[in-house]
Design an enzyme around this catalytic site. Structure first.
Site, short mmCIF file in Angstrom:
data_model
loop_
_atom_site.label_atom_id
_atom_site.label_comp_id
_atom_site.label_asym_id
_atom_site.label_seq_id
_atom_site.Cartn_x
_atom_site.Cartn_y
_atom_site.Cartn_z
N LYS A 67 0.90 -1.16 -0.18
CA LYS A 67 -0.12 0.06 -0.08
C LYS A 67 0.94 1.30 0.05
CE LYS A 67 -3.73 1.88 2.66
NZ LYS A 67 -4.73 1.50 3.95
N SER A 114 -9.61 1.86 3.03
CA SER A 114 -8.72 2.64 2.17
C SER A 114 -7.78 1.76 1.29
CB SER A 114 -7.96 3.46 3.00
OG SER A 114 -7.14 2.76 4.10
N SER A 156 -9.86 -0.48 7.02
CA SER A 156 -9.30 -0.40 5.74
C SER A 156 -8.54 -1.57 5.14
CB SER A 156 -8.21 0.68 6.05
OG SER A 156 -8.68 2.02 5.91
#
Lengths: 440, 461
Positions: free
Chosen positions: B70, B145, B169
């Site tokens: 990420k 996210s 997330s």
């Protein structure tokens, strides 16, 4: 009109730990090339996290204990949020409502107790330098451990403030936790000053920042007392504000008014777990506290029968106190005579060995060899017999002088006048009048 | 072998060991797949086209295996943006601990995945670099996210991914993308080097094709980190050892409160899953938990407060981008957090939220006296259509309602796919365990997964 000054003090003391407060960078930043003692943590880079320096926390507790504080078993770090270019994270890690130490005091020579509200741990900021139109940031200082010591508004004069500061400086130096060198910014002072007529605390407070000497703090307080008296005499109320000391003009100047006061939006630092001590850990720190100036002063008077002014001089620094005791220890001469000799002759403890002092003091009663001719002969002999010490001295090793003086003392069974011998030695060595430098 | 990119870590590892293919071939397969499907999915912010395997030691657990990270994890020398224009040119001089550990285990980082800017959101629609699409239907959101991470795994662009969860997330996008997402106990995996969102909640974790792969990665990431003072001192467990354990007699708590407002399709799939678990020997026990919506208020205040402080360092002086580059969502959060921490409001908001947080923590402790684990839907709905988050500042909180309470309590949780809606969108359930019960939740999730075939379904791209 006659007003009583109400003065409180915030002092920042920089600790001399090896590493910074929350990272492994060296905390020894003074005079170093800018931005060479930095890492992701003290630069506040994205994702970097603080890890507390255990030694700094212990030293902060030690300072608190030396200042007669209570040290709660639970404490925590908080974030103090404000924007400034020298603050890389946009917040300073500090302590808000649960500092490491609370409710201490320092007793002044007049017997008055100055109450200490709190002693807490925080980190220093970077340093800004403005050159023409450019501003430069050096992050070497960012994250260096700082201890903040806050008093109650108990001072009534600049004299009291300066005495308190000298005592505080002496204590942290005795503890060995800070050099407390004003010129290097190890100690920073922020007095707040107001004037009162009644017994109630005044409704305003003027804080003065950027003071870097004991002399200036005295001057700034005197200036503020005069300035505020004039305002009050006019029937006005001085403004609540932050002022800065201008040491060229010897005045304070307004920096920030109450309306511009910061709201620091403190909240518990989520990156650091709270600190929990056991009673044992605290007493362990307490046991590591060396003899402090006040105790030493009392002991010197009692143990060596010194009068107060002698004891004050001989306990001013830990170094001179240790020197005195080392000289007394062999028990060859009377401590009072040693004290007088060290004080009256203004002995440089870094240059004169305690053996010499003993010899000198002892010699006083049995005839010192002070004749320049005789001493000169002895000195020349010493030079001839110690070529290595001479070479060492020539290569810059000042300590080599001790060896030569020692040799002279030996020849005279300690009866040579050491100071005179030193002078002659230095003169001869510097002239080059010794065998090693003869032109062959 | 064709389609190496479809492999799990386990299978890729076996193949590499047997020399059925080389790591260069495996990496190339993933990079080719990325090239082929990225125009549709847009899971990555940065792809490392030149990625190669440097690890020599054949015993390394992830040797030569391509992994995506990420884009809020610092990677030395590799741009790290947090999907915000503020950091669009930031090249970190250091690796996050998670990244360092993966590299040390031999993993090959072949790209940085998209997220909601600063991880603020549950859709990737707040990313300054475009929205990631759900591989099961590119007109739908991947969640967030860690939307790019979940999509990269679901679209088989990568063998496994690393995400981070503050509250939902990891689990929420894993659910919407039909993959496994594990949020470890807070403090189990180091946060060092992860661009901070809400520091008291952030938990890095794996997003994978199987539960077993999640366990393999946790095995590498878990543990105390001398660079993160909030990591737990407890030594990590062996997360693989109990995977095959039978779940006979296991007490599964099911809170009714977590089924309120859940769509019929999601409810039906989760209930099917519970029936299967019962068949495998577990006992289903109805329990009472605080309504998840209480957690929303607590989470919103704590998270905004911490965000307002954590984003203060991006003051425009460094990183080359001014504060004008902050998007609407970040600005909203900074303002709300600043307000909540202001003098006079602290007690009313932040302090009160902390107190309610304690109550929620205690609520879970009480529940775990009755049951071993808790199972609930991960999301109230399946993946919503593109644009659903627009003009809805509380979108993230609503989408994450069912994962927020356990996040606030710092508990571990895992999303396991358990079927599809009529429209063909994935449904999942979450297994929540007590603090540090990763081994147990992995065991339950794995037992469910090996007794179902959902993981074999692949989106048509």
């Amino acid at each position: 009109m006659n007003y009583t000054p109400v003065i409180g003090l915030e002092v920042h003391v920089e600790l001399k730990t090896k590493s910074k407060m929350f990272c492994g960078c060296s905390a020894d930043y003074f005079g170093k090339e800018p931005n060479t003692h930095t890492c992701p943590v003290c630069l506040g880079l994205p994702g970097a996290l603080p890890v507390p320096n255990k030694k700094a926390i212990e030293w902060c507790v030690m300072i608190g204990l030396a200042l007669n504080c209570t040290t709660p078993l639970f404490s925590k770090f908080d974030r103090k949020n404000y924007f400034y270019p020298d603050l890389p994270k946009g917040y300073q890690i500090s302590q808000y409502d649960q500092p490491l130490c609370i409710n201490g005091f320092i007793t002044l020579s007049n017997g008055k107790k100055i109450r200490i509200r709190r002693v807490h741990m925080e980190e220093d900021t970077g340093k800004l330098t403005h050159v023409g139109n450019e501003s430069l940031i050096d992050f070497n200082r960012s994250g260096v451990p700082l201890v903040e010591i806050v008093t109650e508004p108990d001072f009534e004069s600049s004299i009291e403030v300066v005495e308190y500061l000298k005592k505080l400086q002496q204590i942290v130096r005795f503890l060995g936790v800070s050099n407390a060198d004003m010129e290097k910014g190890d100690m920073r002072l922020e007095p707040n000053i107001s004037l009162k007529m009644t017994n109630e605390l005044p409704k305003y407070k003027v804080e003065v920042k950027n003071i870097n000497s004991f002399r200036f703090v005295g001057k700034a307080i005197e200036y503020e007392i005069k300035r505020q008296t004039e305002i009050l005499d006019r029937g006005d109320m001085p403004e609540q504000e932050t002022r800065g000391w201008n040491d060229e003009k010897n005045i304070t100047v307004s920096q920030r008014s109450k309306e511009e006061a910061h709201d620091y939006r403190y909240f518990p630092e989520p990156d650091l777990p709270p600190i929990r001590f056991t009673e044992d850990q605290i007493s362990d720190i307490r046991n590591r506290i060396p003899e402090l100036p006040d105790e030493k002063l009392a002991r010197f008077q009692k143990e060596y029968q010194l009068n107060k002014s002698q004891a004050v001089i001989l306990t001013e620094t830990k170094e001179i106190a240790d020197y005195f005791e080392k000289t007394v220890k062999p028990g060859k001469v009377d401590p009072i005579q040693i004290a007088n000799y060290i004080i009256n002759k203004k002995i440089d403890i870094n240059k004169v060995s305690s053996e010499e002092v003993i010899a000198q003091v002892a010699g006083k009663t049995s005839g010192i060899i002070a004749d320049e001719g005789e001493l000169g002969k002895l000195v020349k002999e010493a030079i001839d017999e110690n070529p290595k010490a001479v070479a060492d001295f020539k290569s810059g090793k000042e300590n080599a002088l001790q060896v030569l003086i020692g040799a002279v003392m030996k020849k005279t069974a300690g009866k040579a006048d050491a100071e005179k011998a030193r002078k002659i030695l230095t003169k001869l060595l510097k002239r080059g009048l010794f065998p090693a430098f003869k032109v062959r | 072998m064709n389609n190496l990119y479809e492999l799990t870590i386990k299978k890729a590892r076996d193949g590499l060991k047997n020399k059925s293919f080389s790591s260069a071939e495996l990496i190339k397969s993933c990079l080719d797949r990325i090239k082929a499907v990225e125009p549709k999915i847009h899971a990555f912010v940065t792809v490392c086209d030149e990625a190669i395997n440097y690890a020599k030691d054949e015993n390394l657990p992830l040797r030569g295996i391509p992994i995506s990270i990420k884009d809020n994890f610092c990677t030395v020398g590799l741009r790290t943006t947090a999907s915000s224009n503020v950091l669009k040119d930031f090249i970190p001089p250091y690796d996050a601990t998670v990244v360092a550990k993966l590299k040390a285990a031999g993993a090959v980082i072949i790209g940085k995945t998209n997220l909601d800017a600063w991880a603020h959101g549950s859709s990737t629609e707040t990313s300054d670099f475009g929205t990631t699409r759900n591989p099961w239907n590119i007109e739908h959101l991947p969640g967030g996210s860690s939307g790019g991470a979940a999509a990269s795994v679901a679209a088989d662009e990568i063998i496994a991914a690393i995400g981070s969860e503050t509250a939902g997330s990891i689990r929420q996008p894993a659910d919407w993308c039909g993959v496994v997402g594990l949020k470890p106990t807070y403090g189990r995996v180091s946060r060092y080097g992860v661009v901070a969102m809400a520091s008291s909640l952030d938990s890095p974790g794996p997003i994978t094709k199987t539960v077993e792969d999640a366990a393999i990665i946790l095995q590498i990431l878990a543990g105390k980190d001398s660079l993160d003072a909030t990591t737990l001192p407890n030594s990590p467990q062996d997360y693989l050892k109990d995977l095959d354990k039978k779940i006979t007699g296991l007490k599964i708590g099911v809170p009714d409160e977590y089924f309120d407002g859940v769509t019929e399709q999601v409810r039906a799939r989760v209930e099917d899953a519970l029936k299967l678990l019962e068949k495998l020997g577990a006992k289903i026990i109805k329990i009472k938990l605080f309504k998840p919506e209480y957690a929303i208020a607590v989470y919103t205040i704590l998270q905004r407060a911490e965000v307002s402080s954590n984003l203060a360092r991006y003051d425009g002086i460094r990183y080359g981008s001014t504060r004008e580059n902050f998007g609407e969502e970040a600005k909203r959060r900074i303002m709300l957090g600043t307000y909540a921490l202001s003098a006079g409001y602290w007690d009313q908001y932040y302090n009160k939220a902390q107190k309610v947080r304690t109550v929620i923590v205690e609520d879970f402790i009480r529940a775990f006296k009755e049951v071993d684990i808790i199972i609930a839907p991960t999301n109230p709905t399946t993946a919503l259509p593109l644009g659903a988050s627009k003009d809805n500042p509380m979108f993230g909180e609503m989408a994450d309602a069912l994962v927020e309470p356990s996040s606030i309590a710092g508990l571990p949780g895992i999303n396991v796919p358990c079927g599809f809606s009529k429209e063909g969108l994935p449904v999942g359930f979450q297994v929540i365990g007590p603090q540090l019960a990763e081994t147990l939740i992995l065991n339950v999730a794995h037992q469910y997964q090996i007794n179902t075939d959902w993981r074999k379904e692949k989106p048509k791209l």
